[in-house]
Scaffold this active site. Sequence first.
Site, PDB file in Angstrom:
ATOM      1  N   LYS A 300       0.827  -1.212   0.000  1.00  0.00           N
ATOM      2  CA  LYS A 300       0.000   0.000   0.000  1.00  0.00           C
ATOM      3  C   LYS A 300       0.857   1.256   0.000  1.00  0.00           C
ATOM      4  CE  LYS A 300      -2.250   2.874   2.943  1.00  0.00           C
ATOM      5  NZ  LYS A 300      -2.716   3.246   4.257  1.00  0.00           N
ATOM      6  N   ASP A 319      -6.521   1.117   0.631  1.00  0.00           N
ATOM      7  CA  ASP A 319      -6.700   1.181   2.077  1.00  0.00           C
ATOM      8  C   ASP A 319      -8.169   0.929   2.398  1.00  0.00           C
ATOM      9  OD1 ASP A 319      -7.977   3.450   1.252  1.00  0.00           O
ATOM     10  OD2 ASP A 319      -6.765   4.847   2.434  1.00  0.00           O
TER      11      ASP A 319
END
Length: 634
Positions: A300, A319
């Site tokens: 991420k 996310d």
Amino acid sequence: MQLHSLLPFQTMKRPRASRAPSLSKSIPLPPPSTPPTPQTRQETLRSKTTISTSYSSRKPKAILRPLKTSVQAQHVPLKWVPLNLGQGELSLQLTFPTGQSFRWKKTGPLQYTGVVGSHLISLKQLQEGEVFYCIHHTISEGNAREELLDFLNAGVSLADIWKVFSDSDARFAELSRHLGGVRVLRQDPLECLIQFLCSSNNNIKRITKMVDYISSLGNYLGTVEGFQFHTFPSLKQLSLISEEELRKAGFGYRAKYITGTVISLQAKPGGGAEWLESLRKLDLQEVIDALCTLPGVGPKVAACIALFSLDQHDAIPVDTHVWKIATRYLLPELAGSRSTPKLCTHVAEAFVSRYGKYAGWAQTLLFIAELPPQKSLLPSHIWTIGEHKLAMEDGGEAEAVSPSNSLKSEINQRKEEEEENQNLKHKSATMSIFEYNGSALVAMVGKNCLAIGSDRRLGVQLQTIATDFQRIFKIHDKLFIGLSGLGTDAQTLYQRLVFRHKLYQLREERDMKPESFASLVSAILYEKRFGPYFCQPVIAGLGDEDKPFICTMDSIGAKELAKDFVVAGSASESLYGACESMFKPDMEAEELFETISQALLSSVDRDCLSGWGGHVYVVTRTEVKERILKGRMD
């Protein structure tokens, strides 16, 4: 652009590991005024100044305290120049304070000030949408403008790519009417990397304080409206600060990732800055893989860095917000599923399939639309994709809801609140039996060691019953099992497993290996598949040659093996994200304990069904350490 007169500066105190050199340089530094109208642009005042700045080697205070301003400047108007980017191409309030960069400060109404390279620049947007800039400090005005346009990714036309997005997505077309001008910045890769290392499991206010502390290691440029600005420190300057100093400043576990990343970059051929720049020439997956070799960088964080600094316009940082957007509008079949690395990859592919090579830009607008400040800019009701398709099938046309009718807006708002309350009641009434008592379990692998941890709360839905509930059980000195799910079933299953293991010891005269024990658990669960135990086990043990073994399984015994970490329980979503960002291979026992503890505590804080501290076992070849963690008691 000519320089302007200022009062002399007071002494600035900044962290230095060695002697404090005295620098003297010419810096124009008045706070910016309102941009002039086209009729008065030629009447801008100009003057000259010389500013002397000295530095001290004294360490700065912790980041949790506000920075003090020691600079006073005369209010002399500066030269404002049009940037030739209208509101349709750049909205300052939708681009700067929304999580891409944490170094730009709001220094006036619709005005933001920051540093681009070695240039201190303010941007201001007029009511009609036109953007102006003024330069507080630079060596070359021409280079400053060129680097500013490059920083703003001005070579990408929002009008062109948003037309493509709107043609393929009705909801995007509706949102873009109200949230025009959201740009993806093209930041310096090193600056972006360090900022997002600070962002791990953090909030914007605290991230900004951390980034300000790091920035103070760079060369001082000036002060605007009480905010001090510095160039972003080089790798050499970053290497002068130690992990201990960062921890004292409030960085926590992120300190070791920052110092470790600096060391890793310095070891790169040709230097870390050049290595980061070279990633712009690679494909997205190669960039992600390369960034993930740095300490503290997971998929991420790597996707954020790739999108905001490395020209990877199709990078999708998945996310919690992006996951919800995807399951609501792109992949409704994933609604209710846990976000695993494999499914996150599937979500990213879905964005690229829908929006094409600039999918990251589309995701940025959809993400911003979910933030509370930006929701206030939207009408009280935005059509869903399904409603739009139905209208188009009936031959109708989508109409924008006018926010001018306050009564209608208020009625719609009340209806939405009532629907949300009903949804919450329905969710509470239909809560999964696996979440009934709440739980959080995680196991993590280190170098010839492992750790397993759980929360301590036992609840009946939202009501807390006990705060010292045991979820991790010892089978023998090198084998542990954690049981999430229904508390009564967990205790029943544990008793049955103890019985079977004792029979094995009597027959074989030795302890069961972790792999064999996992097979035993799987067989018992599968045997009861038509009336299952409502449990999700997490097994952790040291096998042959003290090799760590961890696995989890569902309620009917389907095993999932892992070489890094496994999670289970009602807090599993937040545990996945925390572990993914904090885990690194070959951790020693103490570092492993700190990592799993941080991941556990930060995750249960985001889950109302688990918490009240934690219970952690760290297993090595010679000993087992058991520790109780104190967390939030609410």
